[in-house]
Design a protein around this motif. Sequence first.
Motif, PDB file in Angstrom:
ATOM      1  N   ILE A 165       0.838  -1.204   0.000  1.00 19.70           N
ATOM      2  CA  ILE A 165       0.000   0.000   0.000  1.00 19.70           C
ATOM      3  C   ILE A 165       0.872   1.253   0.000  1.00 19.70           C
ATOM      4  O   ILE A 165       0.593   2.218  -0.723  1.00 19.70           O
ATOM      5  N   LEU A 166       1.942   1.236   0.778  1.00 21.22           N
ATOM      6  CA  LEU A 166       2.863   2.375   0.780  1.00 21.22           C
ATOM      7  C   LEU A 166       3.487   2.574  -0.596  1.00 21.22           C
ATOM      8  O   LEU A 166       3.635   3.712  -1.062  1.00 21.22           O
ATOM      9  N   SER A 167       3.833   1.492  -1.270  1.00 24.80           N
ATOM     10  CA  SER A 167       4.401   1.611  -2.616  1.00 24.80           C
ATOM     11  C   SER A 167       3.364   2.154  -3.602  1.00 24.80           C
ATOM     12  O   SER A 167       3.714   2.916  -4.512  1.00 24.80           O
ATOM     13  N   LEU A 168       2.100   1.792  -3.419  1.00 28.79           N
ATOM     14  CA  LEU A 168       1.040   2.341  -4.273  1.00 28.79           C
ATOM     15  C   LEU A 168       0.864   3.838  -4.023  1.00 28.79           C
ATOM     16  O   LEU A 168       0.616   4.609  -4.958  1.00 28.79           O
ATOM     17  N   ILE A 169       1.007   4.248  -2.775  1.00 27.44           N
ATOM     18  CA  ILE A 169       0.927   5.683  -2.454  1.00 27.44           C
ATOM     19  C   ILE A 169       2.082   6.420  -3.119  1.00 27.44           C
ATOM     20  O   ILE A 169       1.894   7.492  -3.704  1.00 27.44           O
ATOM     21  N   PHE A 170       3.290   5.849  -3.055  1.00 31.43           N
ATOM     22  CA  PHE A 170       4.438   6.472  -3.711  1.00 31.43           C
ATOM     23  C   PHE A 170       4.238   6.547  -5.230  1.00 31.43           C
ATOM     24  O   PHE A 170       4.755   7.451  -5.876  1.00 31.43           O
ATOM     25  N   ALA A 171       3.500   5.589  -5.785  1.00 29.90           N
ATOM     26  CA  ALA A 171       3.279   5.568  -7.232  1.00 29.90           C
ATOM     27  C   ALA A 171       2.383   6.701  -7.697  1.00 29.90           C
ATOM     28  O   ALA A 171       2.460   7.108  -8.866  1.00 29.90           O
ATOM     29  N   VAL A 172       1.525   7.219  -6.828  1.00 31.87           N
ATOM     30  CA  VAL A 172       0.607   8.293  -7.233  1.00 31.87           C
ATOM     31  C   VAL A 172       0.874   9.607  -6.517  1.00 31.87           C
ATOM     32  O   VAL A 172       0.152  10.579  -6.719  1.00 31.87           O
ATOM     33  N   MET A 173       1.916   9.646  -5.677  1.00 27.49           N
ATOM     34  CA  MET A 173       2.240  10.868  -4.954  1.00 27.49           C
ATOM     35  C   MET A 173       2.587  11.977  -5.948  1.00 27.49           C
ATOM     36  O   MET A 173       3.357  11.758  -6.883  1.00 27.49           O
ATOM     37  N   PRO A 174       2.007  13.163  -5.768  1.00 31.73           N
ATOM     38  CA  PRO A 174       2.311  14.240  -6.714  1.00 31.73           C
ATOM     39  C   PRO A 174       3.759  14.716  -6.591  1.00 31.73           C
ATOM     40  O   PRO A 174       4.249  14.958  -5.485  1.00 31.73           O
ATOM     41  N   ILE A 175       4.422  14.813  -7.745  1.00 29.06           N
ATOM     42  CA  ILE A 175       5.773  15.355  -7.825  1.00 29.06           C
ATOM     43  C   ILE A 175       5.866  16.191  -9.093  1.00 29.06           C
ATOM     44  O   ILE A 175       4.957  16.173  -9.923  1.00 29.06           O
ATOM     45  N   THR A 176       6.959  16.911  -9.250  1.00 26.89           N
ATOM     46  CA  THR A 176       7.108  17.768 -10.422  1.00 26.89           C
ATOM     47  C   THR A 176       7.165  16.927 -11.694  1.00 26.89           C
ATOM     48  O   THR A 176       7.498  15.738 -11.660  1.00 26.89           O
ATOM     49  N   LEU A 177       6.878  17.559 -12.822  1.00 31.08           N
ATOM     50  CA  LEU A 177       6.857  16.833 -14.089  1.00 31.08           C
ATOM     51  C   LEU A 177       8.227  16.278 -14.469  1.00 31.08           C
ATOM     52  O   LEU A 177       8.309  15.193 -15.046  1.00 31.08           O
ATOM     53  N   THR A 178       9.278  17.008 -14.158  1.00 30.88           N
ATOM     54  CA  THR A 178      10.609  16.504 -14.511  1.00 30.88           C
ATOM     55  C   THR A 178      10.964  15.263 -13.691  1.00 30.88           C
ATOM     56  O   THR A 178      11.579  14.332 -14.202  1.00 30.88           O
ATOM     57  N   LEU A 179      10.562  15.243 -12.424  1.00 33.09           N
ATOM     58  CA  LEU A 179      10.820  14.059 -11.603  1.00 33.09           C
ATOM     59  C   LEU A 179       9.838  12.929 -11.903  1.00 33.09           C
ATOM     60  O   LEU A 179      10.174  11.755 -11.737  1.00 33.09           O
ATOM     61  N   ALA A 180       8.644  13.276 -12.341  1.00 32.94           N
ATOM     62  CA  ALA A 180       7.636  12.252 -12.628  1.00 32.94           C
ATOM     63  C   ALA A 180       8.091  11.321 -13.748  1.00 32.94           C
ATOM     64  O   ALA A 180       7.732  10.138 -13.760  1.00 32.94           O
ATOM     65  N   ALA A 181       8.864  11.842 -14.676  1.00 35.48           N
ATOM     66  CA  ALA A 181       9.366  10.997 -15.766  1.00 35.48           C
ATOM     67  C   ALA A 181      10.348   9.948 -15.252  1.00 35.48           C
ATOM     68  O   ALA A 181      10.540   8.923 -15.897  1.00 35.48           O
ATOM     69  N   TRP A 182      10.952  10.200 -14.101  1.00 37.27           N
ATOM     70  CA  TRP A 182      11.930   9.288 -13.526  1.00 37.27           C
ATOM     71  C   TRP A 182      11.378   8.501 -12.340  1.00 37.27           C
ATOM     72  O   TRP A 182      12.125   7.782 -11.677  1.00 37.27           O
ATOM     73  N   ARG A 183      10.082   8.617 -12.053  1.00 33.28           N
ATOM     74  CA  ARG A 183       9.505   7.944 -10.880  1.00 33.28           C
ATOM     75  C   ARG A 183       9.689   6.426 -10.991  1.00 33.28           C
ATOM     76  O   ARG A 183       9.278   5.806 -11.971  1.00 33.28           O
ATOM     77  N   PRO A 184      10.319   5.815  -9.985  1.00 35.61           N
ATOM     78  CA  PRO A 184      10.505   4.355 -10.026  1.00 35.61           C
ATOM     79  C   PRO A 184       9.165   3.621  -9.974  1.00 35.61           C
ATOM     80  O   PRO A 184       8.158   4.165  -9.541  1.00 35.61           O
ATOM     81  N   GLU A 185       9.185   2.397 -10.400  1.00 33.26           N
ATOM     82  CA  GLU A 185       7.999   1.537 -10.341  1.00 33.26           C
ATOM     83  C   GLU A 185       7.928   0.936  -8.933  1.00 33.26           C
ATOM     84  O   GLU A 185       8.233  -0.235  -8.713  1.00 33.26           O
ATOM     85  N   TRP A 186       7.518   1.753  -7.971  1.00 36.43           N
ATOM     86  CA  TRP A 186       7.499   1.335  -6.572  1.00 36.43           C
ATOM     87  C   TRP A 186       6.703   0.055  -6.335  1.00 36.43           C
ATOM     88  O   TRP A 186       7.200  -0.843  -5.636  1.00 36.43           O
TER      89      TRP A 186
END
Length: 162
Positions: free
Chosen positions: A17-38
């Motif tokens: 559940i924590l990894s799912l929260i990290f998957a949808v947590m709002p972050i900047t667009l530049t960092l969103a492109a690099w968001r790991p597959e939590w």
Amino acid sequence: MLSRMMVQRSVILGTVILSLIFAVMPITLTLAAWRPEWPLLAIIYWIIALPHRVNIGYAFLVGLAVDILLGSTLGFHAAAYAVVVYPAARHYPRIRNFSLSQQAILVLLLVLLARAIVFVLEHYLNNAPFMPHYFWPALSSALFWPWVFLIFRKIRRHFQMK
């Protein structure tokens, strides 16, 4: 005995559940492109560590949750997660003996495969255009894998999960 099993299931579910929260947590667009597959990182860890508790069906359900949370076509991530975790589930004794850097390379390949499966499904069914930054999370997932592995192992040992 029953309460210990419930605690262990709760720990696994809590980390997912924590990894799912990290998957949808709002972050900047530049960092969103690099968001790991939590979520995939969490599932890969638990399949390698406790294959008798977490299996391909669990990965499929987490993939469905990712589809729902991200608003993608239902079943794309579920199918990708189920296909990708099969080699990890099949070869978990061998993967356990890999060094963290070898495991990170394996995670890179598995996340690349998952992203490729989702892209191919999106492309053929929804005409999604190819964008190279779609595959960048595979690299960031590999870079975060050692920390995920060490943190989850500490949690597993703390709760004496076997």
